[in-house]
Design a protein around this motif. Structure first.
Motif, short mmCIF file in Angstrom:
data_model
loop_
_atom_site.label_atom_id
_atom_site.label_comp_id
_atom_site.label_asym_id
_atom_site.label_seq_id
_atom_site.Cartn_x
_atom_site.Cartn_y
_atom_site.Cartn_z
N ILE A 216 0.84 -1.25 -0.08
CA ILE A 216 0.01 0.01 0.00
C ILE A 216 0.95 1.24 0.08
N GLY A 217 0.78 2.00 -1.17
CA GLY A 217 1.66 3.11 -1.27
C GLY A 217 2.79 2.98 -2.08
N LYS A 286 2.34 -2.64 -6.11
CA LYS A 286 2.00 -1.46 -5.34
C LYS A 286 0.70 -0.96 -5.64
N ILE A 287 0.02 -0.63 -4.75
CA ILE A 287 -1.44 0.01 -4.77
C ILE A 287 -1.37 1.26 -4.04
N PRO A 288 -1.65 2.49 -4.81
CA PRO A 288 -1.88 3.63 -4.19
C PRO A 288 -2.69 3.90 -2.94
N ALA A 289 -2.09 4.34 -1.98
CA ALA A 289 -2.93 4.52 -0.76
C ALA A 289 -4.50 5.24 -1.07
N PRO A 294 -11.12 4.46 -0.29
CA PRO A 294 -12.70 4.06 -0.12
C PRO A 294 -12.97 2.76 -0.06
N ILE A 295 -12.22 1.85 -0.43
CA ILE A 295 -12.58 0.32 -0.04
C ILE A 295 -12.54 0.10 1.39
N ALA A 296 -11.44 0.71 1.97
CA ALA A 296 -11.21 0.71 3.60
C ALA A 296 -12.63 1.34 4.28
N TYR A 297 -12.97 2.43 3.83
CA TYR A 297 -13.97 3.06 4.30
C TYR A 297 -15.58 2.24 4.28
N LEU A 298 -15.61 1.68 2.58
CA LEU A 298 -16.55 0.67 2.79
C LEU A 298 -16.67 -0.45 3.83
N VAL A 299 -15.19 -1.11 3.97
CA VAL A 299 -15.23 -2.31 4.80
C VAL A 299 -15.49 -1.79 6.12
N GLU A 300 -15.09 -0.51 6.73
CA GLU A 300 -15.41 -0.29 8.01
C GLU A 300 -16.85 -0.15 8.27
N LEU A 301 -17.58 0.50 7.21
CA LEU A 301 -18.97 0.76 7.28
C LEU A 301 -19.89 -0.60 7.47
N ILE A 302 -19.37 -1.44 6.68
CA ILE A 302 -20.01 -2.86 6.80
C ILE A 302 -19.76 -3.55 8.07
N TYR A 303 -18.67 -3.19 8.64
CA TYR A 303 -18.37 -3.84 9.81
C TYR A 303 -19.02 -3.19 10.92
N GLY A 310 -21.84 -10.52 14.79
CA GLY A 310 -20.71 -11.40 15.19
C GLY A 310 -19.67 -11.16 14.12
N MET A 311 -19.76 -10.36 13.28
CA MET A 311 -18.62 -10.05 12.20
C MET A 311 -17.48 -9.78 12.78
N SER A 312 -16.11 -10.41 12.45
CA SER A 312 -14.97 -10.23 13.03
C SER A 312 -14.30 -9.06 12.68
N VAL A 313 -13.36 -8.27 13.25
CA VAL A 313 -12.89 -7.20 13.15
C VAL A 313 -11.98 -7.16 11.74
N PRO A 314 -12.22 -6.28 10.93
CA PRO A 314 -11.79 -6.15 9.53
C PRO A 314 -10.25 -5.75 9.60
N GLN A 315 -9.35 -6.35 8.68
CA GLN A 315 -8.03 -5.59 8.70
C GLN A 315 -7.87 -4.65 8.05
N LEU A 316 -8.69 -4.54 6.99
CA LEU A 316 -8.55 -3.21 6.20
C LEU A 316 -9.41 -2.11 6.66
N THR A 317 -8.97 -1.10 7.33
CA THR A 317 -9.53 -0.10 7.77
C THR A 317 -8.80 1.36 7.38
N PRO A 318 -9.65 2.49 7.36
CA PRO A 318 -8.74 3.80 6.91
C PRO A 318 -7.52 3.94 7.60
N SER A 319 -7.78 3.73 9.15
CA SER A 319 -6.47 4.18 10.09
C SER A 319 -5.42 3.14 9.72
N ARG A 320 -5.76 2.10 9.15
CA ARG A 320 -4.67 1.21 9.30
C ARG A 320 -3.87 1.59 7.86
N VAL A 321 -4.81 1.88 6.81
CA VAL A 321 -4.24 2.19 5.31
C VAL A 321 -3.18 3.44 5.60
N ARG A 322 -3.42 4.36 6.53
CA ARG A 322 -2.90 5.55 6.81
C ARG A 322 -1.37 5.16 7.44
N LEU A 323 -1.33 4.15 8.39
CA LEU A 323 -0.51 3.69 9.18
C LEU A 323 0.50 2.94 8.13
#
Length: 558
Positions: A216-217, A286-289, A294-303, A310-323
């Motif tokens: 990512i980046g 390589k995938i630009p951040a 947008p994908i991370a925001y969608l995943v976070e919204l679904i979570y 009972g949905m498990s915590v996603p690995q892809l979140t906006p904060s993690r993409v930034r990190l």
């Protein structure tokens, strides 16, 4: 680290004492022979791992040099009970940083820290060392290069974990001096090492799921990682300095310190070293951040919508993409000058120890090669058709699509199509040759001159391949002439029927159907090789039975 003389009767307490870094600090404190250690955590009882039972922790629990106390930091009475008779508290408890739950983080990080401070004052604890985080100065947008402790807290934080850790850090620093309590905050950057339950297991899970190939980046963002034993040592350095009671203690009290391995490294290079060490492939795509956000925001919204089910915590979140895409390096000069901190384990040695400790997560080293891979030559053709090398496969598909467009779909004559295709190739090569080696942080791979060289060895191999194919064809004709190999005869007949069928189709249709069928067919065969081979064996067996039956009838008639 040399042991310090002492009567060994003084008690210290560690909140979150069964956590990753805390376990290493417990062991280091017990080995120093200076402290009796009170391990404070949520569990109703302590469950030691096999290596702990036979190690220093197990021995200390048996001898009384260590004790376990179950306590929830959100209940002050439980915390006060745990701190009774304690001289030093190492406050290391915190919820999982990957869970972006503000209520949980606030109740533990802020509410729990308030209770820890109040309990320290009530129980007359002399020193409080708090495990903070470099994220308390990270806004999630701007990278940090060689960050100093003078950096202000951001107006907006990257996530709820960082925000509540910053609030807790402020509480601890403001508590310095209350009723003689001395406080200090340690900010270890990206902890790794044996016993880690987040970084390495997550990396391996992603690798096994085929998700670790992505960067990512641009992959050039620098990071500071800290080996877990260095983190434990930094806590001891801070406590010892505060315990001196002199000018040094006055300087350190009420201060925060960044702690790293003092060896900045590219984030994705560090991840690659761990993956390679465990037998997995390095990330390469390589995938630009901005594409991932947008994908991370969608995943976070679904979570947020389905977490209650009972949905498990996603690995892809906006904060993690930034990190993962920002630069985060920090200066340890203040820690070196004030508390005498220097890393006791190098980054190289720390990586080696970490990889060795996760040997049970290594990739399977010996994997059976599929038949289709062997049939295709085990090299470029196999890697392309079976999508082993996705970059090469994608280029091949685009190239074949271009051929179809220019040769079959456009209506051009063969000469015109060839001319246009060669013109396009010439333009691509010319423009590619003019490009610099780096654009906007992305490396442009240049094709070496040897790429266009057809060596004498390759020419010999090509000629040998043609000769071998011709000899095989002659051998087939000889076998047919003898009239004994029914199996070969059936194969020839089926092949000719297939050729006849394809010959009835137009060239355009054959190309449209044949190329996708080739890619899909070999891929499917590799996935279900045993099942397909089994079905063919059953058909072959029935054909041989029929052959035997026909032969018997023919002999009887003679």
């Amino acid at each position: 680290m040399a042991a310090i003389d002492g009567d060994g009767e003084r008690w210290c307490a560690l909140t979150g004492g069964r956590g990753f870094a805390a376990r290493h600090l417990v062991q280091m404190l017990l080995r120093s022979q200076e402290w009796r250690v009170r391990i404070v955590d949520l569990g109703p009882s302590i469950n030691l791992e096999p290596h702990e039972e036979t190690g220093v922790v197990g021995e200390a629990l048996k001898s009384g040099r260590a004790a376990y106390i179950s306590a929830d930091l959100r209940w002050k009475r439980q915390v006060s009970k745990a701190f009774h008779g304690v001289e030093v508290v190492f406050h290391m408890a915190a919820p999982d940083s990957s869970i972006n739950n503000f209520e949980l983080h606030y109740s533990v990080n802020v509410g729990g820290t308030k209770n820890v401070i109040d309990a320290c004052i009530e129980c007359k604890v002399k020193r409080l060392i708090y495990t903070s985080s470099p994220s308390v100065v990270f806004d999630g947008i701007h990278g940090i290069y060689n960050g100093k402790e003078s950096m202000p807290y951001p107006i907006k934080f990257n996530d709820s974990y960082s925000e509540t850790k910053a609030e807790a850090e402020k509480l601890v620093l403001r508590a310095n001096g209350r009723n003689g309590l001395l406080t200090c905050c340690i900010r270890p950057s990206s902890i790794f090492g044996p016993g880690d339950r987040l970084l390495v297991p997550s990396l391996v899970a992603a690798a096994r799921a085929g998700k670790s190939k992505y960067i990512i980046g641009d992959g050039n963002n620098m990071y500071d990682f800290t080996y877990v034993e260095n983190v434990a040592y930094a806590h001891i350095c801070a406590e010892r300095t505060l315990a001196t009671g002199g000018t040094a203690a006055v300087i350190v009290a009420g201060q925060a310190y960044f702690i790293t391995n003092v060896e900045p490294i590219k984030f994705w290079e560090f991840m690659s070293l761990i993956l390679e060490g465990l037998g997995y492939e390095r990330p390469s795509i390589k995938i630009p951040a901005p594409v991932m956000m947008p994908i991370a925001y969608l995943v976070e919204l679904i979570y947020k919508l389905f977490s209650c089910f009972g949905m498990s915590v996603p690995q892809l979140t906006p904060s993690r993409v930034r990190l993962l895409s920002c630069e985060r390096t920090f200066s340890c000069s203040k820690a070196r000058d004030h508390i005498g901190y220097e890393p006791i384990v190098s980054l190289k040695d720390g990586l080696r120890k970490t990889i060795d400790s996760f040997s049970h997560l290594r990739a399977v080293q010996f994997k059976r090669t599929s038949k289709v891979y062997a049939y295709l030559g085990n090299e470029n053709v196999a890697n392309t058709l079976l999508w082993k090398d996705k970059k090469q496969s994608l280029i091949s598909v685009l190239f074949l699509a271009a051929i179809y467009y220019y040769f079959f779909a456009s209506g051009y004559t063969l000469i015109t199509a060839m001319a246009k295709l060669l013109s396009l190739s010439a333009l691509f090569l010319f423009v590619h040759g003019m490009l610099p080696t780096k654009i906007l942080g992305y490396n442009i791979e240049k094709m070496p001159p040897s790429y266009f060289h057809f060596s004498e060895e390759n020419a010999h191999q090509f000629a040998s391949s043609l000769g071998s194919s011709w000899n095989s064809l002659v051998g087939i004709l000889r076998s047919l002439y003898k009239g004994r190999d029914w199996s070969l005869y059936l194969k020839v007949v089926i092949t000719l029927l297939l050729v006849s069928f394809l010959g009835a189709m137009t060239v355009q249709s054959s190309y449209k159907i044949g190329i996708p069928a080739l890619f899909i067919g070999v891929y499917i065969y590799e996935k279900w090789e045993d099942e397909i081979d089994g079905a063919f064996d059953r058909v072959r067996f029935e054909v041989l039975k029929l052959q035997s039956y026909v032969t018997k009838i023919f002999k009887r008639q003679q």
